[in-house]
Scaffold this active site. Structure first.
Site, PDB file in Angstrom:
ATOM      1  N   ARG A  61      43.328  48.355  28.524  1.00  0.00           N
ATOM      2  CA  ARG A  61      43.690  47.057  29.093  1.00  0.00           C
ATOM      3  C   ARG A  61      44.422  47.222  30.425  1.00  0.00           C
ATOM      4  O   ARG A  61      44.480  46.288  31.236  1.00  0.00           O
ATOM      5  CB  ARG A  61      44.547  46.267  28.097  1.00  0.00           C
ATOM      6  CG  ARG A  61      44.932  44.870  28.559  1.00  0.00           C
ATOM      7  CD  ARG A  61      45.372  43.985  27.402  1.00  0.00           C
ATOM      8  NE  ARG A  61      46.304  44.644  26.501  1.00  0.00           N
ATOM      9  CZ  ARG A  61      47.616  44.785  26.728  1.00  0.00           C
ATOM     10  NH1 ARG A  61      48.149  44.316  27.847  1.00  0.00           N
ATOM     11  NH2 ARG A  61      48.383  45.386  25.843  1.00  0.00           N
ATOM     12  N   TYR A 114      31.501  25.088  41.605  1.00  0.00           N
ATOM     13  CA  TYR A 114      30.973  25.296  40.259  1.00  0.00           C
ATOM     14  C   TYR A 114      31.675  24.377  39.265  1.00  0.00           C
ATOM     15  O   TYR A 114      32.894  24.220  39.295  1.00  0.00           O
ATOM     16  CB  TYR A 114      31.156  26.763  39.879  1.00  0.00           C
ATOM     17  CG  TYR A 114      30.785  27.100  38.466  1.00  0.00           C
ATOM     18  CD1 TYR A 114      29.561  26.719  37.921  1.00  0.00           C
ATOM     19  CD2 TYR A 114      31.669  27.810  37.650  1.00  0.00           C
ATOM     20  CE1 TYR A 114      29.227  27.030  36.613  1.00  0.00           C
ATOM     21  CE2 TYR A 114      31.344  28.138  36.349  1.00  0.00           C
ATOM     22  CZ  TYR A 114      30.124  27.735  35.832  1.00  0.00           C
ATOM     23  OH  TYR A 114      29.793  28.045  34.539  1.00  0.00           O
ATOM     24  N   ASP A 179      35.001  31.208  47.089  1.00  0.00           N
ATOM     25  CA  ASP A 179      33.992  31.623  46.119  1.00  0.00           C
ATOM     26  C   ASP A 179      32.711  31.860  46.915  1.00  0.00           C
ATOM     27  O   ASP A 179      32.081  30.932  47.419  1.00  0.00           O
ATOM     28  CB  ASP A 179      33.792  30.537  45.065  1.00  0.00           C
ATOM     29  CG  ASP A 179      32.836  30.970  43.956  1.00  0.00           C
ATOM     30  OD1 ASP A 179      31.956  31.817  44.222  1.00  0.00           O
ATOM     31  OD2 ASP A 179      32.943  30.447  42.834  1.00  0.00           O
ATOM     32  N   LYS A 204      26.205  37.149  38.477  1.00  0.00           N
ATOM     33  CA  LYS A 204      25.058  36.670  39.232  1.00  0.00           C
ATOM     34  C   LYS A 204      24.436  37.802  40.057  1.00  0.00           C
ATOM     35  O   LYS A 204      23.924  38.753  39.509  1.00  0.00           O
ATOM     36  CB  LYS A 204      25.477  35.479  40.099  1.00  0.00           C
ATOM     37  CG  LYS A 204      26.323  34.420  39.390  1.00  0.00           C
ATOM     38  CD  LYS A 204      25.731  33.912  38.085  1.00  0.00           C
ATOM     39  CE  LYS A 204      26.347  32.637  37.551  1.00  0.00           C
ATOM     40  NZ  LYS A 204      27.684  32.771  36.962  1.00  0.00           N
TER      41      LYS A 204
END
Length: 386
Positions: A61, A114, A179, A204
């Site tokens: 982590r 988005y 973005d 993507k």
């Protein structure tokens, strides 16, 4: 300085000679042996404090070598000091919002973006007040407690372009997050224009094969540290297998984007002349806001477009139900062509008035063009539209 394609192939491979490997190693360890307690303690403090690495990774982590190689590669493509990888694009955006919350409580947001990003910001879930404004109003809407400006360009789903330099000038000392998922670093590098954070849904184009969910934020090291601290505390880490797949996709990124972009230009032109289509939203046709930024801010029109059907929702549903080569599904940036209905799917949770203002109608479809033969794609669209 090497050119983009050479960087895409070789970035993140700097230690391969030392390791005597040719393919990226995949480290699936969740924990790491501790040979020296004092070294381990110092490593823990460094990683929790936001350092990129330490003598001992301690726990996955906090740090993973496979993830770190992928981050290094993407940072080189974006031209930033650092990249911090997360389990998804939304986890990446959430981390930025939580990191900025320590500095104030107000965020300025330019629509459209988005749908889930819009929902997260509008909900106040991260403890920040999001004010949705036009790009030209940023300077007058900025407040003493404004800690971030959020834009997406090209915008999802209408492909509107936002002038990054103008937004940064209007934001003053306030950091700007761009973005840049639709553009990729192949077509646009916001950090070179002054953006503080460059966000990608790496699911993507960066991954590119529809088999990995990931998000990244590229920025300087000063801003990367708090993001790593948030990631360590909240557990929004990228799994090493996902990082491995993401790294694998980078060498072909430019090739995929350019091939799909060539297809998109043909399809946009043909859709614009089809009687069933009211309008095509595509930078290459000059039919989006600030299309003049094409050739300066953005070096190509990209692989995505949206088109509005004269028949509204029924016509959109029919096209999605009758395409055979294209895949009717959300997401984008894969090697295959995806078609989806923003109003009913990706932007379903956005305020109806905001959707209407952005031009997200019931007849709008978004097309993410892949690398198939363009004549097969057009034949599929033509039969569906017919």
């Amino acid at each position: 300085m090497h050119r983009f394609q050479t960087i895409a192939v070789h970035a993140g491979r700097e230690d391969f000679g030392e390791l005597c490997v040719h393919a990226p190693p995949l480290d699936l360890s969740t924990t790491y042996p501790i040979a020296d307690l004092d070294v381990a303690g110092a490593s823990f403090d460094a990683l929790i404090g936001g350092k990129h690495d330490a003598a001992n990774p301690i726990y996955a982590r906090l740090h993973n070598p496979t993830v770190a190689r992928t981050e290094n590669a993407i940072a080189k493509l974006e031209g930033t000091d650092a990249c911090v990888a997360f389990a998804s694009g939304m986890a990446a955006l959430t981390a930025v919002l939580l990191a900025r919350r320590a500095h104030g409580g107000h965020v300025l947001v330019v629509r459209p973006l988005y749908g889930t990003s819009d929902h997260l910001l509008a909900s106040g879930m991260c403890g920040l007040e999001a004010e949705f404004v036009a790009a030209e109003d940023i300077a007058t809407k900025r407040r003493a407690d404004t800690v971030l400006v959020v834009i997406e360009t090209p915008a999802n789903p209408t492909l509107d372009l936002v002038d990054i330099k103008t937004v940064i000038a209007a934001a003053g000392e306030v950091p700007v997050l761009v973005d840049s998922t639709f553009a990729t670093p192949v077509l646009q590098t916001p950090a070179a224009l002054g953006a503080t954070y460059v966000l990608h849904s790496a699911t993507k184009f960066l991954g590119g094969h529809g088999d990995v969910i990931a998000g990244v934020v590229c920025c300087d090291e000063t801003h990367a540290g708090p993001l790593r601290t948030v990631r360590a505390a909240t557990g929004g880490l990228l799994h090493p297998l996902a990082a491995y797949l993401l790294h694998r996709g980078l060498p072909t990124l430019k090739l995929r984007v350019e091939a799909a972009q060539a297809n998109a230009q043909v399809l946009a032109q043909r859709l614009a002349g089809h009687p069933a289509v009211n309008k095509v939203f595509y930078p290459g046709l000059g039919t989006v806001r600030n299309a003049q930024l094409l050739g300066t801010q953005m070096c190509g029109p990209g692989t995505l477009m949206a088109f509005e059907l004269a028949g509204g929702h029924a016509a959109a549903a029919k096209v999605m139900a009758t395409v055979k080569v294209m895949t009717p599904a959300v997401s984008l940036g894969s090697i295959d062509t995806l078609i989806q209905h923003p109003s009913g799917l990706t932007h379903r949770m956005v305020d109806p008035a905001a959707k209407a203002a952005a031009g997200i109608t019931d007849g709008l479809l978004r097309l993410s063009v892949g690398i198939e033969d363009v004549e097969d794609l057009w034949a599929d669209l033509a039969q569906a539209l017919g």
